[in-house]
Design a protein around this motif. Structure first.
Motif, PDB file in Angstrom:
ATOM      1  N   VAL A 221      11.762   7.318  -2.616  1.00 22.74           N
ATOM      2  CA  VAL A 221      10.698   6.311  -2.615  1.00 22.74           C
ATOM      3  C   VAL A 221      10.047   6.224  -1.235  1.00 22.74           C
ATOM      4  O   VAL A 221       8.824   6.136  -1.102  1.00 22.74           O
ATOM      5  CB  VAL A 221      11.254   4.933  -3.042  1.00 22.74           C
ATOM      6  N   GLY A 222      10.865   6.289  -0.183  1.00 22.50           N
ATOM      7  CA  GLY A 222      10.338   6.223   1.175  1.00 22.50           C
ATOM      8  C   GLY A 222       9.518   7.436   1.553  1.00 22.50           C
ATOM      9  O   GLY A 222       8.690   7.377   2.481  1.00 22.50           O
ATOM     10  N   ALA A 223       9.733   8.555   0.844  1.00 20.24           N
ATOM     11  CA  ALA A 223       9.002   9.782   1.161  1.00 20.24           C
ATOM     12  C   ALA A 223       7.594   9.783   0.584  1.00 20.24           C
ATOM     13  O   ALA A 223       6.806  10.681   0.877  1.00 20.24           O
ATOM     14  CB  ALA A 223       9.770  10.996   0.636  1.00 20.24           C
ATOM     15  N   VAL A 224       7.260   8.766  -0.233  1.00 16.54           N
ATOM     16  CA  VAL A 224       5.917   8.690  -0.811  1.00 16.54           C
ATOM     17  C   VAL A 224       4.915   8.340   0.289  1.00 16.54           C
ATOM     18  O   VAL A 224       5.065   7.323   0.974  1.00 16.54           O
ATOM     19  CB  VAL A 224       5.862   7.626  -1.928  1.00 16.54           C
ATOM     20  N   PRO A 225       3.882   9.148   0.510  1.00 17.16           N
ATOM     21  CA  PRO A 225       2.892   8.861   1.556  1.00 17.16           C
ATOM     22  C   PRO A 225       2.186   7.533   1.325  1.00 17.16           C
ATOM     23  O   PRO A 225       1.959   7.133   0.164  1.00 17.16           O
ATOM     24  CB  PRO A 225       1.909  10.038   1.446  1.00 17.16           C
TER      25      PRO A 225
ATOM     26  N   PRO B  42      12.110  -1.072 -10.170  1.00 20.84           N
ATOM     27  CA  PRO B  42      11.587  -2.297  -9.547  1.00 20.84           C
ATOM     28  C   PRO B  42      10.992  -2.051  -8.157  1.00 20.84           C
ATOM     29  O   PRO B  42       9.995  -2.689  -7.783  1.00 20.84           O
ATOM     30  CB  PRO B  42      12.823  -3.205  -9.467  1.00 20.84           C
ATOM     31  N   VAL B  43      11.580  -1.121  -7.398  1.00 23.05           N
ATOM     32  CA  VAL B  43      11.048  -0.802  -6.068  1.00 23.05           C
ATOM     33  C   VAL B  43       9.683  -0.140  -6.196  1.00 23.05           C
ATOM     34  O   VAL B  43       8.733  -0.477  -5.463  1.00 23.05           O
ATOM     35  CB  VAL B  43      12.022   0.135  -5.309  1.00 23.05           C
ATOM     36  N   LEU B  44       9.548   0.786  -7.140  1.00 25.26           N
ATOM     37  CA  LEU B  44       8.266   1.446  -7.362  1.00 25.26           C
ATOM     38  C   LEU B  44       7.219   0.451  -7.856  1.00 25.26           C
ATOM     39  O   LEU B  44       6.049   0.516  -7.447  1.00 25.26           O
ATOM     40  CB  LEU B  44       8.440   2.574  -8.384  1.00 25.26           C
ATOM     41  N   ALA B  45       7.625  -0.461  -8.723  1.00 30.41           N
ATOM     42  CA  ALA B  45       6.687  -1.470  -9.236  1.00 30.41           C
ATOM     43  C   ALA B  45       6.211  -2.397  -8.126  1.00 30.41           C
ATOM     44  O   ALA B  45       5.034  -2.783  -8.078  1.00 30.41           O
ATOM     45  CB  ALA B  45       7.356  -2.278 -10.354  1.00 30.41           C
ATOM     46  N   GLU B  46       7.113  -2.754  -7.226  1.00 29.85           N
ATOM     47  CA  GLU B  46       6.745  -3.620  -6.109  1.00 29.85           C
ATOM     48  C   GLU B  46       5.758  -2.917  -5.181  1.00 29.85           C
ATOM     49  O   GLU B  46       4.774  -3.508  -4.730  1.00 29.85           O
ATOM     50  CB  GLU B  46       7.994  -4.018  -5.323  1.00 29.85           C
ATOM     51  N   ALA B  47       6.001  -1.616  -4.932  1.00 29.78           N
ATOM     52  CA  ALA B  47       5.081  -0.847  -4.094  1.00 29.78           C
ATOM     53  C   ALA B  47       3.719  -0.725  -4.771  1.00 29.78           C
ATOM     54  O   ALA B  47       2.671  -0.793  -4.115  1.00 29.78           O
ATOM     55  CB  ALA B  47       5.665   0.533  -3.818  1.00 29.78           C
ATOM     56  N   GLY B  48       3.720  -0.552  -6.094  1.00 33.31           N
ATOM     57  CA  GLY B  48       2.460  -0.452  -6.819  1.00 33.31           C
ATOM     58  C   GLY B  48       1.697  -1.759  -6.820  1.00 33.31           C
ATOM     59  O   GLY B  48       0.463  -1.769  -6.679  1.00 33.31           O
TER      60      GLY B  48
END
Length: 459
Positions: free
Chosen positions: A347-351, A384-390
């Motif tokens: 997840v952290g590697a997503v630009p 949930p982490v991806l949804a929060e970032a989105g």
């Protein structure tokens, strides 16, 4: 450090089983135990294993009694009409056989359980593949990929997990995804057609009458003319024994047939599958009751019951053993924290610039993440982490949830999915061979689902 060790452990496992240096059971046990020591948590290995076994014990129980139940149903002839119907459709043409495998797996997948889907599909199709000398990994690959697409049904698991994790309505996630999933299913049928054409080119095809002949010296007629009898595609260790029918599922003389109880067995199976879908009781309990009732009614004499259980004991031991071995793998992954560190790193590697496209990012990440970890780990830990970032970039949670379903076609061939061991075990295929053949096609199918979702504006 844990991130690197986690990926290294999974890569080591996959390489060793694909190269056939270790059996899947040995690899599932020894490799995580070794890496647990590397992490410095060797003293906690017992706790991790017990925790993993505790979580997978209901699955193992379900598989044990499901194998006995469906084994008995095969013995008594419940699926004989299905096999005959498929034979009439297939007409001994490899193209139709492979397409028929995809269609059957997709239809049976409506019950929402991968294990039962694979048991029914393999039971119906295995004799035909063996008689035609077709590649058994084609059967397992097509069945697993078709089931993976259908696994997104609301009662199949992933959709319910996504809805629960993000506090959404499962209907809002699934219904708009139907067109994309339909495209994915069409992609599976196209794949089956292509693989079937490849098998037809390699083998030629027989007439239906020739397939049902007991003689093994049948001459095949292909485009290039007559061919000599071919060696089995399933490997030399799995040759039919002399005197054993090539098509046991169609043997009208087998002593275990119970034609007078056909409708009882059919009704019992319908009730059992309905109870599974409606969740009247936990699935392990349903199969335990179903197996006991099926044995008692069809084989009222104790020696006959023991004989039926013994006849299916190999599958029971192999599959249950694989599940408990997988408990070591998942227990170490979760207990040492490797899964969490791997997910956080990905997840952290997503630009940062990809923020507005988090739905696409989620769909792409769902392929490796649902392959390398359980659905529970992905949907409750990562989603949930991806949804929060989105959400920080204006991407709705429901779009993230829909995109997360894309990787399910690949997920169903993950070494962490117990049902896949039912598939390869009953088909007598090495897990490494199945993995090497299936992963590329399953990944392509997942990307088709994701692409269709983007094209239709669903994701």
């Amino acid at each position: 450090m844990l991130t690197v060790l986690g990926f290294t452990m999974i890569a080591t496992f996959l390489v060793l089983i694909m190269l056939k240096k270790l059996s899947p059971i040995a690899a599932l046990v020894l490799i995580p135990a070794l890496f647990c020591v590397f992490v410095g948590k060797g003293a906690h290995l017992g706790d991790y294993v017990v925790d993993g076994v505790g979580k997978l014990a209901p699955t193992a129980a379900m598989l044990m009694f499901a194998i006995i139940y469906f084994g008995v149903m095969i013995d008594v002839g419940l699926f004989d009409p299905i096999v005959r119907g498929i034979l009439r459709f297939c007409k001994a043409d490899p193209v139709r056989v492979v397409v028929g495998t995809a269609v059957l797996a997709a239809i049976v997948s409506l019950d929402g359980d991968g294990s039962t889907t694979f048991m029914i599909t393999v039971s119906a199709m295995y004799p035909l593949y063996k008689r035609l000398k077709m590649s058994l990994v084609v059967m397992t690959g097509v069945a697993a990929t078709a089931n993976g697409v259908m696994n997104t049904l609301p009662w199949g698991g992933p959709t319910a997990r996504a809805a629960t994790a993000l506090k959404l309505d499962a209907t809002d996630i699934f219904v708009p995804m139907i067109p994309a999933l339909a495209v994915g299913l069409v992609a599976v049928f196209v794949l089956a057609y292509v693989l079937g054409r490849r098998e037809r080119k390699r083998l030629g095809y027989l007439t239906l009458d020739e397939v049902l002949e007991p003689e093994s010296e049948t001459v095949l007629v292909a485009a290039g003319g007559p061919e000599a009898p071919r060696p089995s595609a399933g490997g030399g260790a799995d040759q039919d024994l002399p005197g054993t029918p090539d098509f046991p599922g169609l043997d009208p003389e087998r002593a275990t047939l119970r034609p007078k109880l056909y409708w009882f067995n059919a009704a019992l199976t319908v009730v059992l599958l309905t109870a599974m879908i409606m969740e009247w009781l936990p699935i392990p309990v349903l199969f335990l009751l179903g197996a006991a009732l099926a044995l008692t009614v069809n084989f009222p004499h104790m020696p006959d019951q023991k004989a039926r259980i013994a006849a299916h004991s190999d599958n029971v031991v192999n599959v249950a053993g694989m599940v408990f071995a997988a408990a070591v793998f998942t227990g170490v992954l979760n207990g040492t924290g490797m899964v969490k560190h791997m997910a956080d790193w990905l997840v952290g590697a997503v630009p940062e610039g990809m923020g507005p496209h988090m739905a696409l990012v989620t769909g792409v990440l769902s392929l490796p993440l649902t392959y390398f970890m359980s659905n529970d780990g992905f949907y409750f830990g990562v989603l949930p982490v991806l949804a929060e970032a989105g959400a920080a970039h204006g991407v709705s949670s429901v779009e993230i949830a829909r995109a997360s379903l894309a990787g399910q076609a690949l997920h169903m061939s993950s070494p962490l999915v117990p049902a896949v061991y039912v598939l390869v075990g009953m088909a007598k295929v090495e897990f490494g061979d199945h993995t090497r053949f299936t992963v590329k096609w399953a990944a392509l199918t997942s990307l088709v689902v994701l692409g269709a979702g983007i094209l239709f504006g669903i994701v």
